[in-house]
Design an enzyme around this catalytic site. Structure first.
Site, PDB file in Angstrom:
ATOM      1  N   HIS A  16       0.805  -1.217   0.000  1.00 52.93           N
ATOM      2  CA  HIS A  16       0.000   0.000   0.000  1.00 52.93           C
ATOM      3  C   HIS A  16       0.842   1.273   0.000  1.00 52.93           C
ATOM      4  O   HIS A  16       0.359   2.327  -0.419  1.00 52.93           O
ATOM      5  CB  HIS A  16      -0.949   0.008   1.196  1.00 52.93           C
ATOM      6  CG  HIS A  16      -2.150  -0.858   1.016  1.00 52.93           C
ATOM      7  ND1 HIS A  16      -2.144  -2.202   1.320  1.00 52.93           N
ATOM      8  CD2 HIS A  16      -3.395  -0.581   0.544  1.00 52.93           C
ATOM      9  CE1 HIS A  16      -3.340  -2.710   1.051  1.00 52.93           C
ATOM     10  NE2 HIS A  16      -4.113  -1.764   0.579  1.00 52.93           N
ATOM     11  N   GLY A  17       2.060   1.196   0.469  1.00 56.63           N
ATOM     12  CA  GLY A  17       2.866   2.406   0.456  1.00 56.63           C
ATOM     13  C   GLY A  17       4.174   2.245   1.191  1.00 56.63           C
ATOM     14  O   GLY A  17       4.336   1.356   2.032  1.00 56.63           O
TER      15      GLY A  17
END
Length: 477
Positions: A326-327
């Site tokens: 996700h990041g």
């Protein structure tokens, strides 16, 4: 270009549908492929070349990975597979995580007085999604589940199809391979079936998610010394609702658009906040991501076939990867570890199935929702320090009210929308609105479709025309 922008709604989508209806059926993939590359290039700019390079590598590798080729060498096939996957992952790591890694190294070096440079690269739109599509393509061919695409137009259509390119759903190759050669004859029927689904997603995004965004942003931007119990809960609940309606709204729009183009894309949400366990939550939230990790990571690692210890290890690996997917931030890693730990606890104590008694189910549903909301605090916060400050205030009532900035953002309209959104997510677990609107033909569904495409769509169009829309939250991943 956003699905909720005037450019897309009033120009791009109508022109594309008109092209599909007026060109021969055999042109469908070509029209979709060209439109998808235009759509992506309008937002990605020069990084479109990176997508094209990845497509070339994976397209050329596909036929060499097929099972049953006369010249197939098992050892060579495996080397090609590992090489292509290594290339795909290297592209993802460099463009998404190199900056984060150099920041951490620079911080460590700074402790001893050294000065290391930090790399800054623009994150290509949708890189996490098209990387997973490429890996799915080559692995499904290598396993003999599907054959390689010889037609480059069909390959581009699969990888670059704009409804799912930048924020999912993640479409495994075997889910769509049989649809790529098809030339749909009922194009008007597809548009009629897909448009209500698209309208539903637009209303979720523009009317609910975007309305909550200023309130949520104000809460999470509150300085630590001004944070209160009320702000923390308002921000945590508001973000839980904003994220769900934004992301599920995008998925509805993508699935609806896919249907209008003649494709059946996989479902991505099934009322996740109705879940009674965290295990059930991950069967209902971002389902295409869960299926991808299950098929290409968890099961190849051994799944639950080699004892409890290795099962827990495999779950841990999957959720570390899920978090970092996700990041590039420690907050995402902690969020992934948090959910992985909850799944391990549920399995270990036998709490991964729903209780039979109604009161017990309601209590477990409330507990699951609470745990998910706590997790979203890590997911949304800029750093771990701010996440811990907000969590501390979530657990310690102080009844200090809210700051002036949060008070200004808490309008009556936003509070009303927050309450409506909260009521929607606590409704019974079925039916799931998207598939219900798309396929059901009962009276309630017909009334809902008509209301959605008149009142709902008109109000959403007014908001879009007023410039109140914002980028989808998952565009950043």
């Amino acid at each position: 270009m956003s699905f909720a922008s005037p450019l897309f709604l009033w120009f791009f989508m109508p022109l594309l549908l008109a092209a599909l209806l007026t060109t021969p059926r055999t042109w469908r993939n070509g029209v979709v492929a060209v439109a998808s590359l235009i759509f992506y290039a309008s937002g990605a700019g020069g990084t479109t070349l990176l997508l094209l390079a990845c497509m070339v590598v994976n397209y050329l590798a596909g036929p060499r990975l097929e099972v049953g080729r006369e010249d197939a060498d098992p050892a060579l096939r495996k080397k090609i597979l590992l090489g292509v996957i290594g290339f795909d992952l290297a592209v993802l790591v460099v463009w998404k995580y190199l900056g984060f890694a150099t920041e951490q190294l620079a911080a460590i070096a700074g402790v001893v007085g050294a000065d290391l440079p930090v790399v800054h690269l623009a994150l290509p739109i949708g890189i996490s999604f098209y990387t997973f599509h490429h890996i799915s393509y080559v692995v499904d061919i290598y396993r003999g589940e599907r054959t390689a695409l010889r037609d480059p137009v069909s390959f581009i259509t699969y990888i670059a199809m704009f409804p799912q390119l930048v924020a999912g759903p993640i479409v495994r190759y075997r889910e769509i391979s049989d649809q790529l050669p098809q030339q749909r004859t009922h194009r008007l029927d597809d548009i009629a079936a897909g448009f209500p689904r698209f309208a539903l997603g637009l209303c979720k995004k523009v009317i609910i998610a975007d309305s909550l965004a200023p309130l949520v942003d104000a809460c999470f931007a509150t300085p630590s010394h001004e944070m209160t119990f009320s702000i923390a809960w308002l921000g945590a609940i508001g973000y839980s609702l904003q994220l769900y309606f934004d992301f599920s709204g995008y998925s509805d729009m993508a699935i609806g658009l896919g249907r209008m183009l003649g494709f059946r894309l996989p479902e991505n949400f099934a009322r996740p906040y109705s879940s009674v366990t965290i295990t059930e939550f991950w069967r209902r939230w971002h389902m295409s991501l869960s299926r991808w990790f299950r098929d290409y990571v968890y099961i190849p690692l051994g799944g639950n076939r080699h004892g409890v210890g290795k099962t827990y290890r495999n779950l841990g690996i999957v959720f570390v990867l899920t978090g970092f997917w996700h990041g590039a931030n420690w907050t995402f890693l902690v969020w992934g570890l948090f959910h992985g730990a909850l799944l391990v606890v549920e399995r270990g104590f036998g709490w991964d199935s729903a209780p039979e008694r109604k009161n017990a189910r309601l209590a477990r549903r409330a507990l699951t929702m609470l745990l998910v909301v706590i997790g979203w605090v890590f997911f949304r916060s800029a750093d771990l320090g701010k996440a811990l400050v907000m969590l501390g205030h979530l657990l310690l009532p102080d009844f200090s009210g809210v700051s002036d900035a949060v008070s200004a953002a808490t309008t009556n309209q936003r509070l009303a929308i927050l309450v409506v959104a909260l009521v929607i997510v606590v409704l019974p677990t079925s039916p799931v609105s998207g598939p219900y609107l798309e396929s059901s033909r009962d009276k309630i569904a017909n009334v809902a479709r008509i209301s959605l495409m008149t009142v709902g769509l008109a109000y959403a169009a007014i908001l879009v025309a007023g410039g109140t829309f914002s980028p989808f939250l998952y565009y950043q991943f």
